[in-house]
Design a protein around this motif. Structure first.
Motif, PDB file in Angstrom:
ATOM      1  N   HIS A  66       4.814   2.497   9.621  1.00  0.00           N
ATOM      2  CA  HIS A  66       5.009   1.115  10.054  1.00  0.00           C
ATOM      3  C   HIS A  66       3.734   0.342   9.742  1.00  0.00           C
ATOM      4  CE1 HIS A  66       6.472  -2.223  12.440  1.00  0.00           C
ATOM      5  NE2 HIS A  66       5.359  -2.200  13.151  1.00  0.00           N
ATOM      6  N   TRP A  67       3.858  -0.756   9.030  1.00  0.00           N
ATOM      7  CA  TRP A  67       2.735  -1.632   8.681  1.00  0.00           C
ATOM      8  C   TRP A  67       1.561  -0.858   8.087  1.00  0.00           C
ATOM      9  CZ3 TRP A  67       2.466  -5.174  13.597  1.00  0.00           C
ATOM     10  CH2 TRP A  67       3.518  -6.098  13.549  1.00  0.00           C
ATOM     11  N   ASN A  68       1.839  -0.048   7.084  1.00  0.00           N
ATOM     12  CA  ASN A  68       0.809   0.740   6.407  1.00  0.00           C
ATOM     13  C   ASN A  68       0.019   1.626   7.366  1.00  0.00           C
ATOM     14  OD1 ASN A  68       1.532  -0.371   3.914  1.00  0.00           O
ATOM     15  ND2 ASN A  68       0.213  -2.128   4.253  1.00  0.00           N
ATOM     16  N   ASP A  85      -1.849   5.546  13.076  1.00  0.00           N
ATOM     17  CA  ASP A  85      -2.784   5.624  11.951  1.00  0.00           C
ATOM     18  C   ASP A  85      -3.358   7.034  11.816  1.00  0.00           C
ATOM     19  OD1 ASP A  85      -3.724   4.315   9.718  1.00  0.00           O
ATOM     20  OD2 ASP A  85      -5.454   3.415  10.720  1.00  0.00           O
ATOM     21  N   VAL A  86      -2.456   7.997  11.693  1.00  0.00           N
ATOM     22  CA  VAL A  86      -2.820   9.406  11.538  1.00  0.00           C
ATOM     23  C   VAL A  86      -3.738   9.551  10.334  1.00  0.00           C
ATOM     24  CG1 VAL A  86      -1.869  11.686  10.978  1.00  0.00           C
ATOM     25  CG2 VAL A  86      -0.689  10.198  12.607  1.00  0.00           C
ATOM     26  N   MET A 136       0.831  -1.188   0.000  1.00  0.00           N
ATOM     27  CA  MET A 136       0.000   0.000   0.000  1.00  0.00           C
ATOM     28  C   MET A 136       0.874   1.250   0.000  1.00  0.00           C
ATOM     29  SD  MET A 136      -3.204  -0.819   2.475  1.00  0.00           S
ATOM     30  CE  MET A 136      -4.406   0.053   1.528  1.00  0.00           C
ATOM     31  N   ARG A 137       0.347   2.295  -0.609  1.00  0.00           N
ATOM     32  CA  ARG A 137       1.049   3.577  -0.669  1.00  0.00           C
ATOM     33  C   ARG A 137       0.238   4.636   0.057  1.00  0.00           C
ATOM     34  NH1 ARG A 137       2.359   4.946  -6.675  1.00  0.00           N
ATOM     35  NH2 ARG A 137       3.554   6.570  -5.649  1.00  0.00           N
ATOM     36  N   CYS A 138       0.947   5.520   0.738  1.00  0.00           N
ATOM     37  CA  CYS A 138       0.310   6.592   1.490  1.00  0.00           C
ATOM     38  C   CYS A 138       0.215   7.835   0.620  1.00  0.00           C
ATOM     39  CB  CYS A 138       1.119   6.890   2.759  1.00  0.00           C
ATOM     40  SG  CYS A 138       0.414   8.212   3.753  1.00  0.00           S
ATOM     41  N   ARG A 139      -1.016   8.301   0.398  1.00  0.00           N
ATOM     42  CA  ARG A 139      -1.227   9.521  -0.382  1.00  0.00           C
ATOM     43  C   ARG A 139      -1.796  10.592   0.526  1.00  0.00           C
ATOM     44  NH1 ARG A 139      -5.158  11.807  -3.834  1.00  0.00           N
ATOM     45  NH2 ARG A 139      -6.516  10.007  -3.631  1.00  0.00           N
ATOM     46  N   LEU A 140      -1.258  11.796   0.408  1.00  0.00           N
ATOM     47  CA  LEU A 140      -1.741  12.933   1.182  1.00  0.00           C
ATOM     48  C   LEU A 140      -2.604  13.770   0.242  1.00  0.00           C
ATOM     49  CD1 LEU A 140       1.564  13.783   3.077  1.00  0.00           C
ATOM     50  CD2 LEU A 140      -0.340  12.347   3.828  1.00  0.00           C
ATOM     51  N   ALA A 141      -3.919  13.605   0.383  1.00  0.00           N
ATOM     52  CA  ALA A 141      -4.870  14.209  -0.540  1.00  0.00           C
ATOM     53  C   ALA A 141      -5.397  15.538  -0.002  1.00  0.00           C
ATOM     54  CB  ALA A 141      -6.039  13.242  -0.768  1.00  0.00           C
ATOM     55  N   GLU A 142      -5.711  16.440  -0.921  1.00  0.00           N
ATOM     56  CA  GLU A 142      -6.294  17.722  -0.527  1.00  0.00           C
ATOM     57  C   GLU A 142      -7.636  17.491   0.142  1.00  0.00           C
ATOM     58  OE1 GLU A 142      -6.236  21.145  -3.156  1.00  0.00           O
ATOM     59  OE2 GLU A 142      -4.931  19.993  -4.498  1.00  0.00           O
TER      60      GLU A 142
END
Length: 151
Positions: free
Chosen positions: A104-106, A125-126, A1-7
């Motif tokens: 850590h761990w998605n 899990d912010v 999984m990839r972390c995306r910071l969306a508007e």
């Protein structure tokens, strides 16, 4: 999984913060944050590993607010000076608020602490990154053009 910071889509207020989304082959996962407070110095957990001191999070500086922790993991640090109201404050106030981010761990983890305080708050899990933190992440080269976090 990839972390995306969306508007954040908001038509009432100007929002500069970013919503955290975890994208993978099975769809998008929205974080469900949990917070825990720890006494420091003393053991606290962040990203599944124990720390005895907050400085273990920011052990080796690698530039632009990026560090390696005591386990060799990449950590992004953001700090903000305590409020100053006059020239005396600016001359003598040396304390900061600190936020340390790691994955850590998605899960995006944030450890918040203040200079001189005896506690650290760990959020696992912010779900949202404040705008000034996001802008510093971009300047540090941790966010690509599509908004994906490389931490």
């Amino acid at each position: 999984m990839r972390c995306r910071l969306a508007e954040i889509q908001n038509t009432i207020f100007v929002e500069t913060g970013r919503k955290v989304l975890w994208e993978g082959p099975n769809g998008v996962r929205t974080p469900e944050p949990t917070e825990r407070e720890f006494s420091v110095p003393g053991m606290f957990l962040a990203g599944g590993l124990p720390y005895l001191f907050t400085r273990q999070l920011l052990l080796i500086p690698t530039g632009k607010g990026v560090y390696r922790d005591g386990y060799g993991r990449k950590v992004f640090a953001y700090k903000e000076r305590f409020p100053c109201f006059d020239s005396h404050d600016y001359k003598h106030e040396k304390r900061y608020y600190h936020w340390a981010y790691l994955t850590h761990w998605n899960r995006l983890i944030c450890v918040y602490f203040e200079d001189g305080d005896r506690c650290a708050e760990v959020t696992v899990d912010v779900d949202e990154v404040p705008g000034d933190h996001f802008e510093a992440m971009v300047k540090a080269g941790l966010v690509d053009a599509d908004g994906y976090l490389r931490l």
